[in-house]
Write an enzyme that holds these catalytic residues in place. Sequence first.
Site, PDB file in Angstrom:
ATOM      1  N   GLY A  17       1.028  -1.452  -0.031  1.00  0.00           N
ATOM      2  CA  GLY A  17      -0.307  -0.110  -0.401  1.00  0.00           C
ATOM      3  C   GLY A  17       0.684   1.195  -0.260  1.00  0.00           C
ATOM      4  O   GLY A  17       0.704   1.970   0.805  1.00  0.00           O
ATOM      5  N   ALA A  18       1.550   0.662  -0.898  1.00  0.00           N
ATOM      6  CA  ALA A  18       2.943   2.209  -0.643  1.00  0.00           C
ATOM      7  C   ALA A  18       2.687   3.745  -1.947  1.00  0.00           C
ATOM      8  O   ALA A  18       3.519   4.714  -1.693  1.00  0.00           O
ATOM      9  CB  ALA A  18       4.521   2.105  -1.125  1.00  0.00           C
ATOM     10  N   GLY A  65      -1.585   7.757  -0.073  1.00  0.00           N
ATOM     11  CA  GLY A  65      -1.877   7.811   1.892  1.00  0.00           C
ATOM     12  C   GLY A  65      -0.752   7.555   2.632  1.00  0.00           C
ATOM     13  O   GLY A  65       0.822   8.068   1.657  1.00  0.00           O
ATOM     14  N   LEU A  66      -0.750   6.644   3.968  1.00  0.00           N
ATOM     15  CA  LEU A  66       0.577   6.867   4.598  1.00  0.00           C
ATOM     16  C   LEU A  66       1.642   6.206   4.239  1.00  0.00           C
ATOM     17  O   LEU A  66       2.541   6.334   4.636  1.00  0.00           O
ATOM     18  CB  LEU A  66      -0.088   6.186   6.080  1.00  0.00           C
ATOM     19  N   GLY A  67       1.208   4.898   3.203  1.00  0.00           N
ATOM     20  CA  GLY A  67       2.293   4.178   2.448  1.00  0.00           C
ATOM     21  C   GLY A  67       2.959   5.028   1.431  1.00  0.00           C
ATOM     22  O   GLY A  67       4.047   4.757   2.152  1.00  0.00           O
ATOM     23  N   SER A  97      -5.244  -0.124  13.906  1.00  0.00           N
ATOM     24  CA  SER A  97      -6.008   1.281  14.292  1.00  0.00           C
ATOM     25  C   SER A  97      -6.644   0.920  15.387  1.00  0.00           C
ATOM     26  O   SER A  97      -7.651   0.122  15.975  1.00  0.00           O
ATOM     27  CB  SER A  97      -6.796   1.738  13.261  1.00  0.00           C
ATOM     28  N   TYR A 117     -15.044  -2.855  10.693  1.00  0.00           N
ATOM     29  CA  TYR A 117     -13.428  -2.671  10.039  1.00  0.00           C
ATOM     30  C   TYR A 117     -12.767  -2.429  11.189  1.00  0.00           C
ATOM     31  O   TYR A 117     -11.444  -2.891  11.501  1.00  0.00           O
ATOM     32  CB  TYR A 117     -13.283  -0.794   9.508  1.00  0.00           C
TER      33      TYR A 117
END
Length: 292
Positions: free
Chosen positions: A11-12, A15-17, A140, A170
């Site tokens: 997931g890079a 977003g955060l990734g 999370s 989630y």
Amino acid sequence: MDSRPVVIITGATHGLGRLVALDLARQGVHLGIVARSQAKIDRLRGEIDAIAPGTPVDAYLVDLSSLRDVRRIGREISARHERISVLVNNAGVHAFSQRVTPEGFAEMVAVNYLAPWVLTDTLRDTLVASRPARVVTVASEAARHSGGITPARDLILTDDYTRRESSTLYGRSKLMDIMFSQELARRLEGTGVTANCCDPGFNTTGLGRELPFAGALEKILTTLRIGDPRRGARIITRLATDPAFAGTTGGYFSAKNAEPLECPPPGRDAAVQRDLWETTATLLDDILTAKT
């Protein structure tokens, strides 16, 4: 031979990734990007080349909702790298309606929990051979709103749900991430591989991408300086590379000053974590060894 530490991150490309990948590139690592879009990988390569020219970047195209595909890419990564210093399980999804994968799992369970489980398991021997090494999983605090957990039921639950109910599911998938990380730490004890997870906090980047108003809300919150994603990225990067965490394992940390957090009570007990692990292993063995 390139002596840079190899860091694999899912997931890079957004977003955060993406922020973590850029931070790691500045630190001089050899990046392995696991993503599903070649176009997004190419854009990230351009960004990395602009801030850290010469950074080696390997791309691994995969659909994280397909566990067979995750296992395939894990084997490809192991075949390419004799040593892996860090695995960052960052990719995640908040689906506001039920989507069932071809293998029969709810998409949130498959992407958020089962895919990290399969990828970590596939890379385990390489990580152990690379000691010291680290596994970092992005969880999370939504896990505190999971409504409890029954592994045998929740791993295969595919009932339809509403947008409101999606938050509980989630949170449950993220509770599984914490439980997985802490049980993994116990199973890796003495190998030289640590396993930790974190809560990156509230972040505007990629906020509720499936909601029609998400883009406008993200702009408003960014203007108000609410949910700065750099703080969330920082705790992930620290767990991946900071020498201060070199000997730490089994931890769950907050984006706020890396404060230690406790796993929420439904999944805190070691016996429950072991049950989730063993139920998952049996279920995946049936799925991944089945003839297609």
